[in-house]
Design a protein around this motif. Structure first.
Motif, PDB file in Angstrom:
ATOM      1  N   ARG A 151      13.032 -15.058 -25.728  1.00  0.00           N
ATOM      2  CA  ARG A 151      13.658 -16.084 -24.888  1.00  0.00           C
ATOM      3  C   ARG A 151      12.612 -17.039 -24.324  1.00  0.00           C
ATOM      4  O   ARG A 151      12.812 -18.259 -24.333  1.00  0.00           O
ATOM      5  CB  ARG A 151      14.445 -15.426 -23.761  1.00  0.00           C
ATOM      6  N   ASP A 152      11.511 -16.499 -23.834  1.00  0.00           N
ATOM      7  CA  ASP A 152      10.453 -17.360 -23.296  1.00  0.00           C
ATOM      8  C   ASP A 152       9.874 -18.260 -24.377  1.00  0.00           C
ATOM      9  O   ASP A 152       9.635 -19.450 -24.153  1.00  0.00           O
ATOM     10  CB  ASP A 152       9.334 -16.522 -22.671  1.00  0.00           C
ATOM     11  N   ARG A 153       9.674 -17.715 -25.557  1.00  0.00           N
ATOM     12  CA  ARG A 153       9.121 -18.507 -26.669  1.00  0.00           C
ATOM     13  C   ARG A 153      10.109 -19.590 -27.105  1.00  0.00           C
ATOM     14  O   ARG A 153       9.698 -20.719 -27.397  1.00  0.00           O
ATOM     15  CB  ARG A 153       8.769 -17.590 -27.843  1.00  0.00           C
ATOM     16  N   MET A 154      11.400 -19.280 -27.108  1.00  0.00           N
ATOM     17  CA  MET A 154      12.414 -20.283 -27.471  1.00  0.00           C
ATOM     18  C   MET A 154      12.402 -21.428 -26.464  1.00  0.00           C
ATOM     19  O   MET A 154      12.502 -22.596 -26.847  1.00  0.00           O
ATOM     20  CB  MET A 154      13.809 -19.647 -27.531  1.00  0.00           C
ATOM     21  N   ILE A 155      12.263 -21.103 -25.184  1.00  0.00           N
ATOM     22  CA  ILE A 155      12.197 -22.155 -24.160  1.00  0.00           C
ATOM     23  C   ILE A 155      10.977 -23.028 -24.394  1.00  0.00           C
ATOM     24  O   ILE A 155      11.056 -24.261 -24.337  1.00  0.00           O
ATOM     25  CB  ILE A 155      12.185 -21.532 -22.746  1.00  0.00           C
ATOM     26  N   GLN A 156       9.841 -22.404 -24.684  1.00  0.00           N
ATOM     27  CA  GLN A 156       8.625 -23.168 -24.944  1.00  0.00           C
ATOM     28  C   GLN A 156       8.798 -24.064 -26.164  1.00  0.00           C
ATOM     29  O   GLN A 156       8.406 -25.232 -26.157  1.00  0.00           O
ATOM     30  CB  GLN A 156       7.445 -22.235 -25.163  1.00  0.00           C
ATOM     31  N   LEU A 157       9.382 -23.522 -27.221  1.00  0.00           N
ATOM     32  CA  LEU A 157       9.536 -24.293 -28.450  1.00  0.00           C
ATOM     33  C   LEU A 157      10.554 -25.418 -28.297  1.00  0.00           C
ATOM     34  O   LEU A 157      10.382 -26.492 -28.861  1.00  0.00           O
ATOM     35  CB  LEU A 157       9.948 -23.369 -29.605  1.00  0.00           C
ATOM     36  N   ASP A 159      11.559 -26.876 -25.301  1.00  0.00           N
ATOM     37  CA  ASP A 159      11.235 -27.816 -24.231  1.00  0.00           C
ATOM     38  C   ASP A 159       9.800 -28.315 -24.282  1.00  0.00           C
ATOM     39  O   ASP A 159       9.408 -29.125 -23.470  1.00  0.00           O
ATOM     40  CB  ASP A 159      11.475 -27.166 -22.863  1.00  0.00           C
ATOM     41  N   GLY A 160       9.011 -27.797 -25.171  1.00  0.00           N
ATOM     42  CA  GLY A 160       7.612 -28.186 -25.240  1.00  0.00           C
ATOM     43  C   GLY A 160       6.739 -27.059 -24.747  1.00  0.00           C
ATOM     44  O   GLY A 160       7.160 -26.215 -23.964  1.00  0.00           O
ATOM     45  N   GLU A 161       5.519 -27.030 -25.191  1.00  0.00           N
ATOM     46  CA  GLU A 161       4.607 -25.934 -24.884  1.00  0.00           C
ATOM     47  C   GLU A 161       4.319 -25.788 -23.395  1.00  0.00           C
ATOM     48  O   GLU A 161       4.037 -24.720 -22.908  1.00  0.00           O
ATOM     49  CB  GLU A 161       3.282 -26.114 -25.644  1.00  0.00           C
ATOM     50  N   ARG A 162       4.368 -26.887 -22.618  1.00  0.00           N
ATOM     51  CA  ARG A 162       4.041 -26.810 -21.201  1.00  0.00           C
ATOM     52  C   ARG A 162       5.219 -26.372 -20.351  1.00  0.00           C
ATOM     53  O   ARG A 162       5.080 -26.160 -19.166  1.00  0.00           O
ATOM     54  CB  ARG A 162       3.520 -28.154 -20.712  1.00  0.00           C
ATOM     55  N   ALA A 163       6.406 -26.243 -20.928  1.00  0.00           N
ATOM     56  CA  ALA A 163       7.590 -25.862 -20.159  1.00  0.00           C
ATOM     57  C   ALA A 163       7.514 -24.399 -19.759  1.00  0.00           C
ATOM     58  O   ALA A 163       7.023 -23.558 -20.479  1.00  0.00           O
ATOM     59  CB  ALA A 163       8.848 -26.106 -20.991  1.00  0.00           C
ATOM     60  N   SER A 164       8.017 -24.123 -18.606  1.00  0.00           N
ATOM     61  CA  SER A 164       8.088 -22.734 -18.152  1.00  0.00           C
ATOM     62  C   SER A 164       9.546 -22.397 -17.889  1.00  0.00           C
ATOM     63  O   SER A 164      10.408 -23.265 -17.839  1.00  0.00           O
ATOM     64  CB  SER A 164       7.255 -22.533 -16.890  1.00  0.00           C
ATOM     65  N   ALA A 165       9.828 -21.128 -17.684  1.00  0.00           N
ATOM     66  CA  ALA A 165      11.195 -20.685 -17.439  1.00  0.00           C
ATOM     67  C   ALA A 165      11.697 -21.259 -16.128  1.00  0.00           C
ATOM     68  O   ALA A 165      10.990 -21.234 -15.128  1.00  0.00           O
ATOM     69  CB  ALA A 165      11.243 -19.157 -17.404  1.00  0.00           C
ATOM     70  N   PRO A 166      12.926 -21.791 -16.094  1.00  0.00           N
ATOM     71  CA  PRO A 166      13.488 -22.287 -14.843  1.00  0.00           C
ATOM     72  C   PRO A 166      13.558 -21.161 -13.815  1.00  0.00           C
ATOM     73  O   PRO A 166      13.747 -20.000 -14.154  1.00  0.00           O
ATOM     74  CB  PRO A 166      14.891 -22.765 -15.235  1.00  0.00           C
ATOM     75  N   ALA A 167      13.393 -21.534 -12.561  1.00  0.00           N
ATOM     76  CA  ALA A 167      13.342 -20.531 -11.499  1.00  0.00           C
ATOM     77  C   ALA A 167      14.622 -19.701 -11.421  1.00  0.00           C
ATOM     78  O   ALA A 167      14.579 -18.516 -11.125  1.00  0.00           O
ATOM     79  CB  ALA A 167      13.080 -21.221 -10.163  1.00  0.00           C
ATOM     80  N   GLY A 168      15.782 -20.298 -11.684  1.00  0.00           N
ATOM     81  CA  GLY A 168      17.046 -19.582 -11.547  1.00  0.00           C
ATOM     82  C   GLY A 168      17.455 -18.797 -12.782  1.00  0.00           C
ATOM     83  O   GLY A 168      18.490 -18.161 -12.798  1.00  0.00           O
TER      84      GLY A 168
END
Length: 176
Positions: A151-157, A159-168
């Motif tokens: 899931r974290d890798r999908m978010i990075q891919l 939203d871009g490499e600098r994106a992090s998981a949303p706080a919520g």
């Protein structure tokens, strides 16, 4: 025989969906499901009577898919241009949904095989962590860690490499 058909037949659409997500080719996915069903019917007497048919079939399908992917990796792929369908040679659509789907597919393909399998089983097919662990023959903790990393890798891919998981965003699904 009718008991076997009654248990297996409702699961075929989900098996096809999982196979298509794994292989990205409808024809190969249909062949994979056919092989899975053939193996399940042939080995019906060998299954555990107290086991879940759904996880048993997913395990068969997953193992066959892994074998096919490894075999393709060894052989490589080739297709003459003359035999390629026009859709493959055409320019990608410029619609936003088409681009998002392509990005999602590319992101899924970029995941390691073990993370992609866990993500598809839990997120797309709706299997519990315990069922996914049984299908993949791994501990439940491994399922949870692979799913979190996927899931974290999908978010990075996406939203871009600098994106992090949303706080919520919840990191894990509740285990029952």
């Amino acid at each position: 025989m009718s008991d076997m058909i009654r248990l297996i037949e409702p699961l075929i659409p989900a098996l096809r969906r999982y196979a298509r997500a794994l292989l990205r080719n409808p024809t190969d996915a249909d062949d994979l499901v056919q092989d899975c069903l053939e193996r399940a019917v042939g080995r019906w007497p060998q299954r555990r009577a107290d086991g879940d048919v759904r996880t048993w079939l997913y395990a068969i399908l997953h193992n066959l898919a892994v074998s096919q992917m490894r075999q393709r990796a060894r052989r490589g792929t080739s297709l003459p241009v003359e035999d390629a369908p026009e859709a493959v040679l055409a320019v990608a659509p410029n619609q936003h949904e088409g681009l998002l789907q392509r990005d999602l597919t590319a992101a899924l393909d970029a995941l390691p095989e073990e993370q992609r399998g866990v993500l598809l089983l839990v997120s797309v097919e709706g299997l519990s962590y315990a069922e996914a662990a049984q299908v993949l023959a791994i501990p439940i903790g491994t399922v949870m860690s692979r799913l979190a990393r996927a899931r974290d890798r999908m978010i990075q891919l996406m939203d871009g490499e600098r994106a992090s998981a949303p706080a919520g965003r919840p990191l894990l699904r509740r285990v029952k």
